[in-house]
Motif scaffolding. Sequence first.
Motif, PDB file in Angstrom:
ATOM      1  N   LEU A   6      22.519 -18.948  65.111  1.00 56.49           N
ATOM      2  CA  LEU A   6      23.557 -19.171  65.504  1.00 56.49           C
ATOM      3  C   LEU A   6      24.655 -17.432  65.703  1.00 56.49           C
ATOM      4  O   LEU A   6      25.474 -17.661  66.786  1.00 56.49           O
ATOM      5  N   THR A   7      24.524 -16.688  64.525  1.00 63.27           N
ATOM      6  CA  THR A   7      25.333 -15.597  64.897  1.00 63.27           C
ATOM      7  C   THR A   7      25.350 -14.972  66.436  1.00 63.27           C
ATOM      8  O   THR A   7      26.326 -14.641  66.736  1.00 63.27           O
ATOM      9  N   SER A  65      30.436 -10.657  66.967  1.00 63.00           N
ATOM     10  CA  SER A  65      29.958 -11.662  65.955  1.00 63.00           C
ATOM     11  C   SER A  65      28.948 -10.666  64.618  1.00 63.00           C
ATOM     12  O   SER A  65      27.931  -9.701  65.357  1.00 63.00           O
ATOM     13  N   TYR A  66      29.525 -10.885  64.157  1.00 60.54           N
ATOM     14  CA  TYR A  66      28.946  -9.596  62.241  1.00 60.54           C
ATOM     15  C   TYR A  66      27.811 -10.211  61.912  1.00 60.54           C
ATOM     16  O   TYR A  66      27.984 -11.383  61.202  1.00 60.54           O
ATOM     17  N   PHE A  67      26.657  -9.380  61.440  1.00 60.08           N
ATOM     18  CA  PHE A  67      25.951  -9.575  59.769  1.00 60.08           C
ATOM     19  C   PHE A  67      26.015  -9.899  58.700  1.00 60.08           C
ATOM     20  O   PHE A  67      26.556  -8.012  58.491  1.00 60.08           O
ATOM     21  N   PHE A 109      33.114 -13.732  65.107  1.00 65.32           N
ATOM     22  CA  PHE A 109      32.307 -14.791  64.147  1.00 65.32           C
ATOM     23  C   PHE A 109      31.658 -13.129  63.427  1.00 65.32           C
ATOM     24  O   PHE A 109      30.511 -12.514  63.512  1.00 65.32           O
ATOM     25  N   SER A 110      31.146 -13.777  61.887  1.00 66.21           N
ATOM     26  CA  SER A 110      30.177 -14.007  60.584  1.00 66.21           C
ATOM     27  C   SER A 110      29.602 -14.277  60.219  1.00 66.21           C
ATOM     28  O   SER A 110      30.236 -16.265  60.034  1.00 66.21           O
ATOM     29  N   SER A 114      21.337  -7.518  71.164  1.00 69.06           N
ATOM     30  CA  SER A 114      21.428  -8.837  70.746  1.00 69.06           C
ATOM     31  C   SER A 114      23.070  -8.905  70.997  1.00 69.06           C
ATOM     32  O   SER A 114      24.025  -7.662  70.852  1.00 69.06           O
ATOM     33  N   GLY A 115      23.484 -10.006  70.504  1.00 69.18           N
ATOM     34  CA  GLY A 115      24.961 -10.544  70.207  1.00 69.18           C
ATOM     35  C   GLY A 115      25.496 -10.112  68.831  1.00 69.18           C
ATOM     36  O   GLY A 115      26.755 -10.856  68.767  1.00 69.18           O
ATOM     37  N   VAL A 116      24.361  -9.455  67.994  1.00 69.02           N
ATOM     38  CA  VAL A 116      25.610  -9.327  66.645  1.00 69.02           C
ATOM     39  C   VAL A 116      24.829  -7.928  66.328  1.00 69.02           C
ATOM     40  O   VAL A 116      24.971  -7.142  66.451  1.00 69.02           O
TER      41      VAL A 116
END
Length: 823
Positions: free
Chosen positions: A567-568, A578-580, A611-612, A743-745
């Motif tokens: 989802l992230t 978008s953050y992990f 987003f995170s 990736s988008g993360v």
Amino acid sequence: MIISIVGGGATGITILRHLAELAASERYKGAIGGIQLFDKSGFDGGVAYRTQSNRHLLNMKAAKMSIRPGDAEEFLRWAWARGLDCGRNDHLPRMVYRDYLDSVRMKAIEQCRDAGVPVHVEYAEVIRMRFSTDHNVLLTTDGNITHISSVLILCTGHNAPEDHYGLASHPNYIRDPYAQFSFTDRSDTEIGILGSGLSAVDSATALAKTHRQVRMTCFSRSGLFPTVQPVAIPAITDDFRDALHRYVVGRERVGADAFAHRLSDLLVEITGLDCDLSCRDVASDALADLELDIAQAESNEPNVHCYLASIANVVCDAWSRMNDVEKGRFMEVYNSGWLRNRSAMPLENAIRIRDLMRSGKLSTRARLRNVTEVDGRFRAHLGDGDHRDVDCIIDATGPSYRLDSSPLYQDMQRQGLVALDALGGIRCGYDDSRVHDRHGNPYPNVYAVGGPTKGAHFFAGAVDINMHRAEAVIESILNPRESQMSSLNTSVDETDRLADLVRRDDPSLDTMVLAMDGKYQTRPAALDELMWEVRDCLGETFRNWAPEDFPTLYCAWGRCRVGSTALTNLFGVAGMPSYFQPVKVILRHRLLGNAGQPWTVPQASEQPHVFSKEMAGPYVLAESLFLPLQPLIEAGWPAEKLHMIMLDRDSASSLASWLEKWSDRVPEDRLIQNYVISSLNALRVESYATRHGVPVTHYVYEASKDATGSVRKLFDRLGLGTRFTEGAVTDWRERGQIESKGSGVTFLSEPKIYTVVGLHGSDTAYRYRSRKTASLTDVQLEVLERYRIHDMYRASVDACIRDLSLDTDTAARLFGDCLGTAA
């Protein structure tokens, strides 16, 4: 450790004595490295005991004034050893108690030094407090000398009465009711005493001895004196106390009016005694009322005072269940009535007051509204339109617990280290007496006992109650693990205990010391301490940002292995930073004693939305219990710029995933305990968001069976409809390599011990992946039922259907048997 005690009154000396006895014991030999004791008034007894008049009596009987836990008659024996003629039910002069405290202090210092524990005594006022870089406490005195200590205990007592009518500049206004009065003793001198409680009784009896000709008038709302203590303590049953206790513990919140009325009703029903705590203006005859009270006390039959004295703990519990508005209501409407009936005066003083009233030297006036200066004298304005002029005013309205004028508390407030409570004192914990910072976070090494706790504790000046609170604070300091949680206990009983605390969102979760495992956590620390450290690290990035500088953060949370990483990546592919786990990464650094890296996040002018994800578990309890929004909000992120996304997944599937991914790293019993606590922590996480006005959206992993449709509805719900594209769901290409740079993360740098190669899969699209659960044993599956985690999942499904506005057919297709069965 070095322990500093600020305040050398009864409470400070109680703590010193207890520390001395522990320092001399074999168990604590070497645990206390030193004690520092500060007192600005030179240990003269403070407001309560510095008086020189033998007419100022203790309000408690001699057999109740010991400050040694478990030895109620120590003070009585001390008095006998000095040749004082004193019985167990007598009330000795306050100045005698000052001598007792001084004797205890000197003996405790000697005991410490005999045990090799140095005691530094400073006759100075502490005016500044701050923390060193390693979180030691630095205290600076008015002599500009700074002292360092490991732990601080604030015992600064209470102050002289507040100047309610702005009379302080007048030379004939006497603010200290225990001062030696120097005005002329003449028959035409009229003395006004503000109040008619215990302090007013003390003032009137002392003044009658030194000024035999003056005339005195006590002005108050009720015009009545306190009730009178029986000569001896009569036996009473516990029926009243138990009934009131059941009323209090049966309510999460208690209202002031309801509590006062229930107390009065139960007293009549069970004892036949009448007690109205309200402070309505009355027209009672004060002398007749006093005569009746004296006769009742001399009969030695139980009176209202006896029953109210038996419910100290019940009233404290009721107070802790009142919000600030209800506490204020109780103080305004009922506190005077409570004090009149609960804080009864000694019979000896009652007889003196009666004799003064009979002689005409003392009178009372009710319905006091205001006091003003008129032609060098004072005019007391009364509620019936009448007034009374007097030459001098003695303020006997009772001690003040406000700390506005204290240089120390002013400095601490200015730094944000404390918040002053509107009812007096500073904000601190009801259960553990830990001092809170301005955001409500308790410190691991700063405590308050007595006067500074007035807002949190109803009783802040009672010697016997403060003795037990002091004992509890010292136990917490010297036995942080034994008194809270000392080891990585993973028994069923321990999991049951933790689960119950989480369900109730018990405050002790924040203050219990979370034991280290030596691998993923190498320092013992309390959750509140860790969150404070994470907050400070986060604040390095945006502490100077204005509210409009913050982007809207969509923060997703759930236990690990609920499809959060995919989802992230989805949000990242959709074009949002978008953050992990930015908060959890800092937490992990702090668990290992590392500083951690601040989270670099773009301002709203660059990216309006980010987003995170912040996941619970799996290695240690700190990861399972932390609240992701707490350090963000406390570091300054506006609540209106946050949106919480609560994630969940079929409980058996996620448990199977936990066991597959981490059973080689964490013992199975501990891993399952962390799984349970992480699952239940959803209650706390959502509650925290709701309390702070943060909107919440529920998203269950099984919704991704219809990935495009569910994600479209999720984006619409979040107000991100314009960012949705089908390609972001169905066409990831190289961005589906989750752990790659493409990736988008954005992955923040976390400690290497937490790295698990291959933990995150890769895919070409956002999609649902089922997980087999056949590997779970019956014992493991029973865990899900025992802690009702299946029920929580069903509730998540219902919330997801509601939040995404899924129609009945879609909901049935996605969730099947989980519909309509939430507990």
